[in-house]
Design an enzyme around this catalytic site. Structure first.
Site, PDB file in Angstrom:
ATOM      1  N   VAL A  85      -4.809 -10.815   5.877  1.00  0.00           N
ATOM      2  CA  VAL A  85      -4.556 -10.768   7.618  1.00  0.00           C
ATOM      3  C   VAL A  85      -5.781 -11.147   8.320  1.00  0.00           C
ATOM      4  CG1 VAL A  85      -2.781  -9.220   7.461  1.00  0.00           C
ATOM      5  CG2 VAL A  85      -5.131  -8.509   7.808  1.00  0.00           C
TER       6      VAL A  85
ATOM      7  N   TYR B  88     -14.286   1.601   9.823  1.00  0.00           N
ATOM      8  CA  TYR B  88     -13.200   1.905  10.050  1.00  0.00           C
ATOM      9  C   TYR B  88     -12.677   2.461  11.475  1.00  0.00           C
ATOM     10  CZ  TYR B  88      -8.497   3.852   8.687  1.00  0.00           C
ATOM     11  OH  TYR B  88      -7.309   4.335   8.708  1.00  0.00           O
TER      12      TYR B  88
ATOM     13  N   GLY C  96       0.681  -1.259   0.036  1.00  0.00           N
ATOM     14  CA  GLY C  96      -0.035   0.009   0.079  1.00  0.00           C
ATOM     15  C   GLY C  96       0.819   1.261   0.013  1.00  0.00           C
TER      16      GLY C  96
ATOM     17  N   THR D 145      -6.221  -2.835  -1.770  1.00  0.00           N
ATOM     18  CA  THR D 145      -6.031  -1.595  -2.339  1.00  0.00           C
ATOM     19  C   THR D 145      -4.430  -1.265  -2.485  1.00  0.00           C
ATOM     20  OG1 THR D 145      -5.876  -0.574  -0.076  1.00  0.00           O
ATOM     21  CG2 THR D 145      -7.896  -0.534  -0.971  1.00  0.00           C
TER      22      THR D 145
END
Length: 338
Positions: free
Chosen positions: A63, A149, A16, A41
């Site tokens: 993960v 988030y 990333g 992403t």
């Protein structure tokens, strides 16, 4: 900083924006780096230049599933960080933050590794304290469109802290404020990438609200320096540490700066403010300054110019861009001015 011995280091989310810069720095320091990414992403282009390095390895892995490797340190950066990306699949975003933390903490416990958690200023929500200090508990909507988030990262902080209390794990929790620079995703919906892409393309710069809401932007090189200094502390600090640039700027001002740097004909276009968008975001970095002997060194104008160069090359503007020159008819880059 003192010279450090060679270590085996795992970086999740290593392909990333932040992860690729971190991998690059650690490889340059001579460490053996295992980059793990599921490429939701992240992009292989971000780490392509590292693939031939003998001390760099790339693994495609999510993960949310356990990982069994032998490492000395873990940087847990895996999670989409822009609203467009993390709201696309909010359940997976929460799983990445929570299950990902559990799996990486379990790995750190098994191999007795130090572990770094890339948390976020979003844990403060629409803050009622300004600037934000680490002892502020935040003002977060637990059921809003950003909560996957915000709350995922808050839960990860809880897990990290409890692993330290219960198992004596060496943890580092960094609350990262807005970071920008080369390798940002061009369609991540964040302020700098949005404005630069729009300005270079001659499109209106979309400012939400009246443009008076503020953010604080830290250039990526400064942030990576802070990551490594933080990990290299001898022992875990008592609680999270804010990492970011305390220089505050309004959305309207940064839009105007980017238009000026690119000499774009773009105009600013105002649109309604998104739900739960925080009004102010500015870190108090007193703890980071004391613990890490660190502060951001890159002026905003200089960092923006470097970022514009990156996106100009990505958009395949004439090849002279890569030579540090501007397209015909445009003003010089800021660093080229007398």
């Amino acid at each position: 900083m003192k010279e450090i011995s060679r270590k085996h280091i795992l970086v999740t989310g290593g392909a990333g924006f932040l992860g690729s810069h971190l991998c690059e720095r650690l490889v340059a320091q001579g460490h053996d780096v295992l980059c793990v990414d599921n490429f939701y992403t992240g992009a292989k282009d971000n780490i392509a230049h590292l693939l031939d390095c003998a001390n760099f390895e790339l693994m495609r892995h999510d993960v949310t599933f356990p990982l069994y490797v032998e490492v000395d340190e873990i940087y847990n950066l895996a999670c989409p960080a822009s609203p467009i990306h993390y709201q696309h699949d909010p359940v997976q975003t929460t799983k990445t933050s929570v299950h990902g933390a559990i799996n990486m903490l379990g790995l750190a416990k098994r191999v007795k590794a130090k572990i770094f958690q890339a948390s976020t200023s979003e844990v403060y929500g629409d803050a009622r304290v300004h600037p934000q200090t680490e002892d502020y508990w935040g003002h977060v909507n637990p059921i809003g469109p950003r909560s996957c988030y915000d709350e995922g990262k808050r839960c990860a902080e809880t897990l990290f802290t409890d692993y330290r209390r219960q198992h004596g794990l060496e943890i580092r929790i960094a609350r990262i404020f807005n970071t920008y620079g080369p390798r940002m995703h061009p369609a991540d919906g964040r302020v700098v990438s949005n404005f630069v892409m729009q300005a270079l393309s001659g499109e209106p710069l979309t400012v939400y609200g009246d443009g008076s809401q503020t953010r604080s932007f830290c250039y990526v090189d400064d942030m990576i320096d802070a990551f490594i200094r933080f990990m290299n502390l001898i022992s875990s600090p008592d609680g999270p540490v804010n990492l970011g640039n305390p220089f505050e700027i309004s959305m309207r001002q940064i839009a105007e700066q980017i238009v000026e740097i690119t000499n774009s004909s773009s105009v600013i276009e105002y649109r309604p403010l998104p739900i739960d968008d925080p009004w102010h975001r500015q870190p108090d970095i007193t703890r980071a300054t004391k613990l890490l002997a660190w502060k951001p060194m890159t002026p905003l104008h200089e960092g923006l110019a470097k970022t514009v160069r990156y996106f100009a090359k990505m958009l395949r503007f004439p090849e002279e861009t890569a030579l540090g020159q501007r397209r015909p008819g445009l003003a010089p880059w800021p660093q080229d001015r007398p």
